[in-house]
Design a protein around this motif. Structure first.
Motif, PDB file in Angstrom:
ATOM      1  N   MET B 111       8.415  -8.658  25.055  1.00 25.30           N
ATOM      2  CA  MET B 111       7.308  -7.907  25.606  1.00 25.30           C
ATOM      3  C   MET B 111       7.721  -7.305  26.946  1.00 25.30           C
ATOM      4  O   MET B 111       8.266  -7.996  27.781  1.00 25.30           O
ATOM      5  CB  MET B 111       6.096  -8.825  25.775  1.00 25.30           C
ATOM      6  N   THR B 112       7.600  -6.026  27.113  1.00 29.73           N
ATOM      7  CA  THR B 112       7.984  -5.367  28.362  1.00 29.73           C
ATOM      8  C   THR B 112       6.843  -5.392  29.358  1.00 29.73           C
ATOM      9  O   THR B 112       7.049  -5.297  30.550  1.00 29.73           O
ATOM     10  CB  THR B 112       8.363  -3.897  28.106  1.00 29.73           C
ATOM     11  N   ARG B 113       5.590  -5.460  28.917  1.00 28.33           N
ATOM     12  CA  ARG B 113       4.458  -5.404  29.853  1.00 28.33           C
ATOM     13  C   ARG B 113       3.272  -6.105  29.216  1.00 28.33           C
ATOM     14  O   ARG B 113       2.946  -5.874  28.048  1.00 28.33           O
ATOM     15  CB  ARG B 113       4.090  -3.936  30.103  1.00 28.33           C
ATOM     16  N   GLY B 114       2.669  -7.038  29.966  1.00 29.90           N
ATOM     17  CA  GLY B 114       1.441  -7.682  29.502  1.00 29.90           C
ATOM     18  C   GLY B 114       0.251  -6.881  29.985  1.00 29.90           C
ATOM     19  O   GLY B 114       0.237  -6.358  31.099  1.00 29.90           O
ATOM     20  N   THR B 115      -0.733  -6.687  29.136  1.00 29.12           N
ATOM     21  CA  THR B 115      -1.880  -5.863  29.525  1.00 29.12           C
ATOM     22  C   THR B 115      -3.122  -6.700  29.736  1.00 29.12           C
ATOM     23  O   THR B 115      -4.165  -6.183  30.065  1.00 29.12           O
ATOM     24  CB  THR B 115      -2.194  -4.845  28.412  1.00 29.12           C
ATOM     25  N   GLY B 116      -3.006  -8.061  29.482  1.00 33.55           N
ATOM     26  CA  GLY B 116      -4.239  -8.847  29.487  1.00 33.55           C
ATOM     27  C   GLY B 116      -4.967  -8.575  28.190  1.00 33.55           C
ATOM     28  O   GLY B 116      -4.556  -7.726  27.413  1.00 33.55           O
ATOM     29  N   ALA B 117      -6.066  -9.266  27.924  1.00 29.21           N
ATOM     30  CA  ALA B 117      -6.783  -9.070  26.668  1.00 29.21           C
ATOM     31  C   ALA B 117      -7.548  -7.757  26.731  1.00 29.21           C
ATOM     32  O   ALA B 117      -8.414  -7.590  27.569  1.00 29.21           O
ATOM     33  CB  ALA B 117      -7.744 -10.217  26.427  1.00 29.21           C
ATOM     34  N   SER B 118      -7.165  -6.794  25.865  1.00 27.19           N
ATOM     35  CA  SER B 118      -7.872  -5.499  25.850  1.00 27.19           C
ATOM     36  C   SER B 118      -8.001  -5.054  24.406  1.00 27.19           C
ATOM     37  O   SER B 118      -7.654  -5.783  23.474  1.00 27.19           O
ATOM     38  CB  SER B 118      -7.091  -4.472  26.688  1.00 27.19           C
ATOM     39  N   GLY B 119      -8.468  -3.871  24.237  1.00 24.98           N
ATOM     40  CA  GLY B 119      -8.696  -3.348  22.886  1.00 24.98           C
ATOM     41  C   GLY B 119      -9.947  -3.971  22.295  1.00 24.98           C
ATOM     42  O   GLY B 119     -10.587  -4.841  22.905  1.00 24.98           O
ATOM     43  N   ARG B 120     -10.318  -3.508  21.123  1.00 27.76           N
ATOM     44  CA  ARG B 120     -11.512  -4.037  20.476  1.00 27.76           C
ATOM     45  C   ARG B 120     -11.274  -5.512  20.112  1.00 27.76           C
ATOM     46  O   ARG B 120     -10.243  -5.845  19.545  1.00 27.76           O
ATOM     47  CB  ARG B 120     -11.795  -3.229  19.209  1.00 27.76           C
ATOM     48  N   HIS B 121     -12.177  -6.337  20.436  1.00 27.35           N
ATOM     49  CA  HIS B 121     -12.137  -7.778  20.191  1.00 27.35           C
ATOM     50  C   HIS B 121     -11.010  -8.478  20.984  1.00 27.35           C
ATOM     51  O   HIS B 121     -10.623  -9.594  20.647  1.00 27.35           O
ATOM     52  CB  HIS B 121     -12.009  -8.094  18.693  1.00 27.35           C
ATOM     53  N   GLY B 122     -10.459  -7.767  21.998  1.00 33.31           N
ATOM     54  CA  GLY B 122      -9.559  -8.408  22.964  1.00 33.31           C
ATOM     55  C   GLY B 122      -8.249  -8.920  22.404  1.00 33.31           C
ATOM     56  O   GLY B 122      -7.689  -9.900  22.913  1.00 33.31           O
ATOM     57  N   MET B 123      -7.706  -8.283  21.345  1.00 31.79           N
ATOM     58  CA  MET B 123      -6.488  -8.813  20.713  1.00 31.79           C
ATOM     59  C   MET B 123      -5.225  -8.111  21.179  1.00 31.79           C
ATOM     60  O   MET B 123      -4.117  -8.494  20.795  1.00 31.79           O
ATOM     61  CB  MET B 123      -6.612  -8.732  19.182  1.00 31.79           C
ATOM     62  N   VAL B 124      -5.326  -7.005  21.987  1.00 33.57           N
ATOM     63  CA  VAL B 124      -4.132  -6.320  22.503  1.00 33.57           C
ATOM     64  C   VAL B 124      -3.672  -7.090  23.727  1.00 33.57           C
ATOM     65  O   VAL B 124      -4.420  -7.248  24.691  1.00 33.57           O
ATOM     66  CB  VAL B 124      -4.456  -4.862  22.866  1.00 33.57           C
ATOM     67  N   VAL B 125      -2.417  -7.590  23.669  1.00 33.70           N
ATOM     68  CA  VAL B 125      -1.959  -8.447  24.762  1.00 33.70           C
ATOM     69  C   VAL B 125      -0.779  -7.861  25.522  1.00 33.70           C
ATOM     70  O   VAL B 125      -0.446  -8.341  26.593  1.00 33.70           O
ATOM     71  CB  VAL B 125      -1.590  -9.843  24.240  1.00 33.70           C
TER      72      VAL B 125
END
Lengths: 541, 146, 116
Positions: B111-125
């Protein structure tokens, strides 16, 4: 003949004379009686009385008869002069009939001479009236014929001009036809030559197109076979792609399963799965590549099939057209040969026609000139005859100013009819019957009418032979405004038959003269009888 | 949020123009696109119900979970796939389908960059590089109600 | 590794319905009356008093394996249901007779059409 006034005057003079003689005698006797009273001798008185008595007897038996004879002679002379004056008055008014009657009452040689002179005048006037009527009739006939001739001649001139123009057009057209026919003949000859060459070229073209069509058909067959093969390859490729995708999924799932495993076997299983996945991917990429190439190839093949099909169709059409063209060129060649012959004949014939038409045109131009001169002459002649007709009418009307004891004299005719009518004045139905009789007997009269002065009534009968069935104005039928008409005023003013100058009839719109006469009784006007004389009908009658 | 080890292995997927990576441990199966029966009154990211191995399976639109516009497999030239995966962290584990256009490969990513929980239902990390391709990293265990 | 299905009522009888293209199962004990309409349409009166509308009644089935809805459906679907099942390879929703989904409700008069 001595009238009453003259007789009374003569008796008064006689009485005056006797009164004077008696008065002088009585006065003398009275003076003698006075003288006797103053001493004068009685015999002197007796002598004087005797002398007076003798004088009275002498006057009565010698002087009075001679005076009476003198007066009688004076009266006769005066009567003769009176008749003479009336006769001359009638002559002045142009009434030779009444003038003749008055002249017969003039005694002696003077009366005979006057009657003879009036008789001679009447004879001359009758001859003038008759002659003028003949002249007017002849002039009218001449004028009518001249007018007809002039009109016909004008039409003829116009026709000749038209024919000349048509003939000129014909000649011009013939020239154009001759030129066209010559050109056509040349064209037809050239067409014949071109037709020979064209027929040969078309035959070559038909042969060439036939070969092309056969080759196109061969290409189309091969292209269709290629297209079928390409479709088969597509189906195989679809199968390969499908298998590759399934293998790909299978390899992914194998890898997923391997990941769940732990240890060396899981790692090796994972490597195998990955290798399978790579093979499946390569198979799919190869299939895609072949598909892409085959897409282009298939498109080309299909385009070739379409193009060859179109080309084959077009070649067939060209062949069909070329064969039809070859037949048409054969027909055209035959037609061109026939047309060239016909055109040469037409050219020759139209040359002759052109020359003939030119001669006709020249002749027609001369004829046209002559006919136009004739038409011009006839027009002038018509004008002259018109003037002659007017002069004839003037002469006729001038002669009619005299009333003669002749049926040609309109004044005499209207006077005579008044005398027939006079006993029936007041009986309106009898008047109507008589007026109808007048119309029958006087065919040149448009209408006859009697206007009654007292009641203002009018009886009018028209001549349908002249007027036909045209409708008549109500004002005319009821005599409205008749007292303002010239004929009425002239008749009333002159107290005798009159004739108006000619004017246009309100009924027939032709030229008429009116003969009118007043009906008088003891100098009182009862009415006026009028005849509308149609000049044309009168002249012809 | 679940901590993930570096150089973990992922399944790479494509949904429309977007690429994403799913941790391989959360993936149960990749199959050709299942027949989906629409469910009246469902949220847009829930495409409907399907049957997998004799069981009912709710199917979600992967593209919408990534925050893309709709919709997976729509108008795609490639036949789509359904990824059967464990979702959420409940026990027993809950299974759902993810509709994607294409399953590309299995790859180890960092993983090059963590985004925190985002996207619909918080599954993009986070994000990672797969070769030269930028991919969005999902963690299905992070599922939560929107 | 596979989840163990939660069988809620394996021996119960269900009436299978088709509505808006999907398959639905109503507990047989809850269905009080059926009323046929034009074509294959049927109005169901439930014991609870609610009325359902079906495009087609497929029949009764026994032994349907009913699974719970799960977090995904509870989150992404506003309706409540007893669970999910599969019949003849097709998923179906087992309705809760106390609160049937709006898509199946019959409001009287002209048959209702629910926007999906």
């Amino acid at each position: 003949m001595i009238d009453r006034a003259t007789a009374r005057r003569a008796m008064a003079q006689e009485a005056a004379r006797w009164f004077a003689i008696v008065t002088v005698s009585v006065a003398g006797i009275a003076l003698l009686l006075v003288a006797e009273a103053h001493g004068a001798p009685a015999w002197m008185v007796g002598a004087y009385a005797l002398t007076c008595a003798v004088a009275l007897l002498l006057y009565r038996f010698l002087v009075v008869p001679s005076m009476r004879e003198l007066e009688a002679r004076h009266s006769a002379t005066r009567s003769a002069l009176d008749h003479l004056g009336k006769a001359l008055e009638h002559v002045r008014a142009g009434d030779l009939v009444h003038a003749g009657r008055e002249a017969s009452d003039v005694p002696g040689r003077a009366g005979a001479s006057l009657a003879g002179a009036i008789g001679a005048l009447e004879v001359i006037a009758q001859r003038i009236q008759g002659g003028s009527t003949d002249v007017a009739g002849a002039a009218t006939a001449v004028n009518r014929i001249a007018a007809e001739l002039a009109s016909a001649s004008s039409e003829q001139a116009a026709s000749v001009v038209e024919i000349t123009a048509a003939m000129e057009e014909l000649a011009r057209t013939a020239g154009q036809i001759a030129d066209s026919a010559r050109a056509q003949a040349e064209l037809a000859e050239r067409g014949e030559q071109i037709g020979h060459r064209g027929a040969s070229a078309v035959a070559d073209a038909v042969s060439g197109v036939e070969q092309v069509r056969e080759r196109i058909a061969s290409i189309a067959g091969r292209a269709e076979a290629l297209d079928v093969s390409a479709r088969e390859i597509f189906r195989v490729l679809d199968l390969i792609t499908h298998i590759a995708r399934e293998t790909h999924l299978l390899s992914l799932n194998a890898a997923i399963e391997a990941a769940a495993e732990t240890g060396e076997s899981g790692r090796r299983f994972s490597l195998v799965a990955d290798e399978v996945r790579r093979l499946a991917q390569r198979a799919q990429e190869s299939a895609n590549s072949v598909r892409s190439l085959l897409d282009d190839f298939g498109a080309s093949v299909r385009a070739t099939v379409v193009a060859t099909a179109e080309g084959g169709g077009q070649a067939a059409q060209v062949l069909e057209h070329a064969q039809a063209g070859a037949l048409a060129i054969d027909d055209l060649r035959a037609a061109a040969v026939a047309a060239a012959g016909a055109a040469r004949e037409v050219s020759s014939a139209t040359h002759e026609q052109e020359a003939a038409a030119g001669e006709v045109v020249a002749t027609l131009r001369e004829a046209s000139s002559v006919v136009q001169q004739i038409a011009e002459g006839l027009r002038r002649f018509s004008e002259t005859s018109g003037r002659l007709q007017a002069l004839g009418l003037d002469t006729q009307l001038m002669a009619q100013t005299l009333r003669l004891a002749s049926d040609h004299s309109l004044k005499h005719v209207v006077e005579n009819w008044l005398e027939v009518l006079r006993p029936r004045l007041g009986n309106w139905s009898a008047i109507e019957g008589l007026l109808e009789d007048f119309v029958v007997r006087l065919p040149y009269v448009e209408c006859v009418y009697y206007y009654e002065t007292d009641g203002g009534r009018t009886m009018l009968v028209v001549n349908r032979q002249i007027l036909g069935d045209r409708s008549l104005p109500t004002a005319v039928m009821e005599g409205i405004g008749f007292t303002e008409r010239p004929w009425y005023k002239m008749a009333v003013a002159s107290g005798r038959a009159v004739l108006t100058p000619p004017y246009e009839s309100t009924l027939s719109h032709e030229l008429i003269v009116v003969a009118a006469v007043p009906a008088l009784q003891d100098g009182r006007l009862l009415g006026v009888l009028g005849l509308d004389v149609n000049v044309d009908a009168w002249t012809r009658a | 949020m679940t901590e993930m080890a570096d150089a973990e292995r992922y399944l790479l997927l494509r949904a429309g123009d977007a690429f994403c990576a799913l941790p391989l441990q959360q993936v149960r199966r990749v199959v050709r696109a299942l027949t989906i029966h629409a469910l009246p009154g469902a949220a847009p990211e829930l495409l409907g119900l399907a049957e997998f191995a004799g069981e009912p399976l709710p199917v979600l639109d992967l593209g919408m979970l990534l925050g893309e516009a709709s919709s997976a497999a729509a108008g795609s030239q490639v036949a789509g796939v359904t990824v059967v995966a464990r979702i959420g962290d409940s026990e027993p584990p809950e299974i759902a389908g993810l509709a994607a256009d294409e399953a590309l490969e299995i790859s180890a990513l960092e993983m090059t960059r963590g985004t925190g929980a985002s996207g619909r239902h918080g599954m993009v990390v986070g994000e990672a590089l797969a070769g030269e391709r930028h991919v969005t990293v999902l963690d299905l265990a992070a599922w939560k109600a929107a | 590794m596979r989840p163990v299905p939660t069988v809620l009522a394996s021996g119960e009888e269900f009436m299978l319905l088709r509505r808006h293209g999907g398959l639905w199962a109503a507990p047989g004990s809850a269905v009080h009356a059926c009323e046929a309409q034009a074509g294959e349409r049927v109005i169901l009166r439930l014991a609870s008093g609610a009325q359902l509308e079906a495009d087609q009644v497929l029949g009764m089935v026994r032994g349907l394996g009913v699974r719970s809805l799960g977090a995904v459906l509870r989150t992404c679907w506003t309706e409540s249901a007893r669970g999910l099942a599969v019949h003849a390879g097709e998923p179906c929703v087992v309705i809760d007779e106390a609160a049937p989904p709006e898509a199946l409700r019959f409001h009287g008069g002209v048959a209702s059409e629910v926007e999906e």
